[in-house]
Design an enzyme around this catalytic site. Structure first.
Site, PDB file in Angstrom:
ATOM      1  N   SER A 127      -9.661   1.489   2.411  1.00  0.00           N
ATOM      2  CA  SER A 127      -8.846   2.334   1.585  1.00  0.00           C
ATOM      3  C   SER A 127      -7.733   1.599   0.848  1.00  0.00           C
ATOM      4  CB  SER A 127      -8.216   3.438   2.444  1.00  0.00           C
ATOM      5  OG  SER A 127      -7.335   2.891   3.389  1.00  0.00           O
ATOM      6  N   SER A 177      -9.820  -0.890   6.461  1.00  0.00           N
ATOM      7  CA  SER A 177      -9.164  -0.729   5.161  1.00  0.00           C
ATOM      8  C   SER A 177      -8.436  -1.953   4.632  1.00  0.00           C
ATOM      9  CB  SER A 177      -8.182   0.437   5.203  1.00  0.00           C
ATOM     10  OG  SER A 177      -8.897   1.630   5.117  1.00  0.00           O
ATOM     11  N   LYS A 231       0.859  -1.183   0.000  1.00  0.00           N
ATOM     12  CA  LYS A 231       0.000   0.000   0.000  1.00  0.00           C
ATOM     13  C   LYS A 231       0.897   1.236   0.000  1.00  0.00           C
ATOM     14  CE  LYS A 231      -3.863   2.006   2.576  1.00  0.00           C
ATOM     15  NZ  LYS A 231      -4.764   1.878   3.727  1.00  0.00           N
TER      16      LYS A 231
HETATM   17  N1  GLN Z   1     -13.300   3.690   5.668  1.00  0.00           N
HETATM   18  C1  GLN Z   1     -12.540   3.984   6.837  1.00  0.00           C
HETATM   19  C2  GLN Z   1     -12.264   5.468   6.884  1.00  0.00           C
HETATM   20  O1  GLN Z   1     -12.474   6.112   5.898  1.00  0.00           O
HETATM   21  C3  GLN Z   1     -11.332   3.117   6.831  1.00  0.00           C
HETATM   22  C4  GLN Z   1     -10.031   3.791   6.997  1.00  0.00           C
HETATM   23  C5  GLN Z   1      -8.868   2.860   7.132  1.00  0.00           C
HETATM   24  O2  GLN Z   1      -9.007   1.748   7.657  1.00  0.00           O
HETATM   25  N2  GLN Z   1      -7.697   3.346   6.740  1.00  0.00           N
HETATM   26  O3  GLN Z   1     -11.872   5.977   7.900  1.00  0.00           O
END
Ligand code: GLN
Length: 480
Positions: free
Chosen positions: A150, A174, A75
């Site tokens: 994400s 995410s 990532k």
């Molecule tokens: N969808 C979550 C957010 O927008 C997940 C974020 C993450 O795990 N990095 O905060």
């Protein structure tokens, strides 16, 4: 489909050289990633150089490290020395990492070959990868749909066969959500199990790095490689994980939280999960309905804590110490300090990031701190208590990962709240620091469905053992 073990065998039997293998994967990325856009950048020079070193070891009959030649992706929030690291943001478009994150270094030492960096929602803020400054990633199962977020690029890169595994980061889902949307395995480890040194922070009391893989066994091998104490990250604990390889759920007490099956859950997802639970019962597990009353507040609590911590973490991007600097662009002339701040943050951040910085700054400000941030922390304690109570009666908690099937690109972008709702089943785990895994349990409308298993702190072994049973039941092809 390749796994770590299949690659290991091919390389050690000299069916293919590490360099040929790396070239094959790089070519595949070049050819098919135009459509999927899982990668933001590839790292061919480094990968091929390291592959040559592995081939030299094979030639000279030296002992090979455990992941020798296995192609993987990272990532783009995780640093790899000499490779651009943007966190999906214009703010870091020009940033090349000067050092390896601890997890990258551990994989390098284990012989894994980094193919490139994967797309993500900017700074990890999102559930669809549409908040990337560099355009969305597509779901390999249906290019008109999102891969989840994400870490959508990581999940898509594994699902599309562009690499064998990937590392992502999970602050509120995410890893688990994109794993579910792309039909791969994704683990969010216990908070403190894996180092975050060299990982661009979103919300530091929630962030955790973990693997994406085609099989549960691969996810377990990667977790064992990256877990453990790191002197550079004070939140890591003395914890060594040995892959144990068991497949078993006999007499396992599985708790089914009624709040996870309430209104709002897609009926096709619900049916698939219920069916899988029935099958686990058949395999000897004991199912028990439980209640986690405070999870109804988890999403609200999460978005207060996430935005508060993000607003503090992102304060460093001022164009002087870190981030995009407008003074480097000639047409600006010289800006004064305030002008520079405004342009750096105004141009460098996308709209979701700005929204969260504003919300978080508000929640932390004098006069509102007690009403929002402090209250959220108190409810976090209640939630912890709920899980502790539940784990007195059960060994594992099971439920869906997402209330929806992978949705269409653009479907939720106009309404941030509807995007936040995607996280409803994943954020509780981050708030209470527990480990959880997303494992594929089948499809509806040809779109993958993931099931979530949650274990007690540092009991990843229970997750893997049970997830392997699910893998055997739901997808025999996945079993090595
Ligand atoms: N969808 C979550 C957010 O927008 C997940 C974020 C993450 O795990 N990095 O905060």
């Amino acid at each position: 489909m390749e796994t770590i073990l299949s690659i290991r065998e091919k390389i050690s039997k000299r069916e293919i050289s590490a360099k040929e293998l790396a070239q094959t994967y790089l070519k595949k990325i070049e050819e098919q990633d135009k459509d999927i856009h899982a990668f933001l950048a590839t790292a061919p020079e480094i990968a091929l150089k390291e592959a040559e070193e592995i081939d030299r070891k094979i030639f000279q009959k030296e002992q090979l490290p455990p992941l020798a030649g296995v192609p993987y992706s990272l990532k783009d929030a995780i640093c790899a020395k000499g490779v651009r690291c943007t966190a999906g943001s214009r703010m870091l478009e020009q940033y090349t990492a000067a050092f390896d994150a601890t997890v990258t270094q551990r994989l390098r030492q284990a012989g894994a070959l980094l193919m490139g960096k994967t797309n993500m929602d900017e700074f990890g803020m999102g559930a669809s990868t549409e908040n990337s400054a560099f355009g969305p990633t597509k779901n390999p199962f249906d290019l008109s749909r999102v891969p989840g977020g994400s870490s959508g690029g990581s999940a898509a890169s594994v699902a599309a066969g562009e690499c064998v595994f990937s590392l992502g980061e999970d602050t509120g889902g995410s890893i688990r959500l994109p794993a579910a949307f792309c039909g791969v395995v994704g683990l969010k480890p216990t908070y403190g199990a894996v180092s975050r040194y060299g990982v661009i922070a979103l919300a530091s009391s929630l962030d955790q790095v973990g693997p994406f893989a085609n099989t549960v066994e691969d996810a377990e091998i990667i977790f064992a490689t990256i877990a453990g104490r790191d002197p550079f990250d004070a939140t890591t604990v003395d914890f060594e994980y040995m892959a144990e390889g068991g497949i078993d759920c006999h007499n396992l007490r599985i708790g089914i939280p009624k709040e996870y099956f309430a209104q709002g859950l897609d009926s096709q997802i619900k049916d698939r999960i219920v069916k899988t639970l029935d099958e686990l019962k058949h395999e000897g597990a004991q199912l028990k309905e439980i209640s986690l009353p405070s999870v109804q507040y988890a999403l609200a609590v999460y978005y207060i804590i996430n935005t508060s911590e993000a607003s503090a973490n992102l304060a460093r991007y001022d164009g002087i110490r870190y981030g995009y600097s407008p003074n480097k662009e000639k047409q600006n002339g010289e800006l004064d300090l305030m002008g520079q701040y405004l342009q750096t943050r105004g141009r460098g951040f996308g709209s979701e990031v700005k929204r969260r910085i504003m919300l978080g700054t508000y929640a932390l400000s004098a006069g509102y701190y007690d009403a929002f941030y402090l209250k959220a922390q108190k409810i976090r304690t209640l939630l912890k208590h709920d899980f502790e109570q539940a784990f007195k009666e059960v060994d594992l908690i099971a439920g869906p990962v997402s209330p929806f099937l992978p949705f269409r690109i653009g479907e939720k972008t106009a309404d941030p709240l509807s995007m936040y709702l995607v996280d409803v089943y994943t954020v509780p785990v981050n708030l209470v620091a527990l480990p959880a895994i997303s494992v594929p349990v089948g499809k509806a409308q040809n779109l993958p469905i993931g099931m979530q298993l949650i274990a007690q702190h540092f009991k990843e072994s229970v997750l893997f053992r049970t997830a392997k049973v699910i893998e055997r039941i739901c997808n025999p092809r996945m079993v090595s």
